[in-house]
Each structure stands twice: as structure tokens, then as C-alpha cells.
Motif scaffolding. Sequence first.
Motif: not given
Lengths: 136, 135
Positions: A64-75, A80-83, B54-59
Amino acid sequence: MADPGTVAASSLAEQIKAEFAERLDLLEDARQITPLARRLTELTLAEIAEELGVTFTEDGAAPFVTHLAVALTRLNRLEMEAVPSAVVDEEIRHRTRERGVIQRVMEECEKLLDREIPDSEIAYMTVHLCAILDDD
Amino acid sequence: MTSREIIRIVAAGVDAAGMATIAQEAGGGRVEAAALGDMQGARLVKKGQADFYLGTCWSGGGGALAAATALLGSTKVGIAGTPGMAVSDEKVAQLVSEGKIAFGFPYEQSRSAIPIIIKAILAHHDTNGEEAGNG
């Protein structure tokens, strides 16, 4: 004297910064995330932890933390936002409370990012958060 | 079979344990797979103690490979699939031939993606021997 609520929130933010320092240092040093995205990630985690009474740890919340940081970086980088994902949308169809919390915190982030956060990004953040809550 | 004929895979991300099981089954005795945290897994690959990541996430995008990219470098990682792009034999074969050793894809594609990736890794290993992967 400081407001006890403010002190508690500040302490929580510090705990979160410390818990994820190694992860966020690694990502920031490698320019995988921006300094602003890192700061927003830490603030987002503290807000959610306080609102939902959840404890975020490296063991349970790393994706979750990695996703948040990467998503906020993308923005932050105006990428482009995630598909959107139909699977993710279905997964969180009934999670209105969690989605609402993410939505509210992201409205605060939007002001600092100067960019609207799309529904697809909100959905991915929500599904990650739900995974942590369900594991608890 | 010698130990270096075994391909060592680390799986990280959403349902890493399930990913490792799929990888092991797809390898037909030629693959050892372990579920690890993303930083720990990428560090093993960097130290040469594992061959592929191998790495996954939801996106399937940044989160799946962020730690691997930070530790291994962007030239070693490849996005194999996204929610709008299913993992394919052609795409994975291309990534493997380019020397990628870390692959990211969405969690929802794990069941189809992992056997494709393992097949490509084994085929490349059979052709190129120990030069393939991180061995």
C-alpha cells in the motif's frame, strides 16, 4: 499547552515516518518517487491511521505504501494515470467507507499536487487499503 | 540435475505466496520459488542469491516493480502486463531476451502471466545456459 489531539496526531505521523523510512528513502534516492509524493504519502497514512484506527506496519502495509508513493509521484510528474481495472472496481464495489476515506484525504493532496486525482487512482488506493483492513 | 540448473525465483507483492506456488508448479521441478517482501526479494537478486524477480500490484505498473527498479536499475526490470494489456508470450520473450530479470504485472493476471514468464525464462536458460538471468 499543546492540544493533546494535535500531539497525538504529530506522534502518529512521526511513527509512520520512522516505520517506512527505509522503504521511502530507497525509492526517493532512486528517484522512483518525488519528495512531495513522499511527504503526501506519510501524511495520507497518518490521516487514514487516525481516522480508521489502523496501524500501518512494514510487514502488512508495504504494498500500500509503495503504491501510494508511486501513484502520487505519477500525479506529481503529470504522467498518465493508472488504467482502470474492472476487477479492482468489482473488488471494492461495497467498500464505500474506505473509498470515502481515501477520497477525502486525496482531496487534500489535490491542492498540493494542483491536479485532480482520477477515480482509477482512488480505486487502486482503496483496494490496497481494504486488503490491509481485511488482513487485520 | 545440478543446483545451477534450478532457476531461483522470488515473488513479491499482492499474494506473493500464491505467486510462488504458481511459479513452482509452472517450473515442473526446475524452479524454486519463494515469497518475500519486495525489498528483500530484490536484494537477493542483486546479490546473485536469486535469479529472477516477479512482482505484482493491483495496477501492474509502478508498485509492482518500484523496489526492484530502485535496487536493480531500470534496465533490468520490465512491465509484462497491465490491466489493459495481458501478458503475452511475445512480450515476455522480448523482455527476457533484453536481459530483464524482474517482471511486473497486475495481480489479476497472476494465474496466466506466471506460467508464460516461467516458460520464457526456462527456454532462454536452455538456449543461453548460465548466462541467462542472474546466474
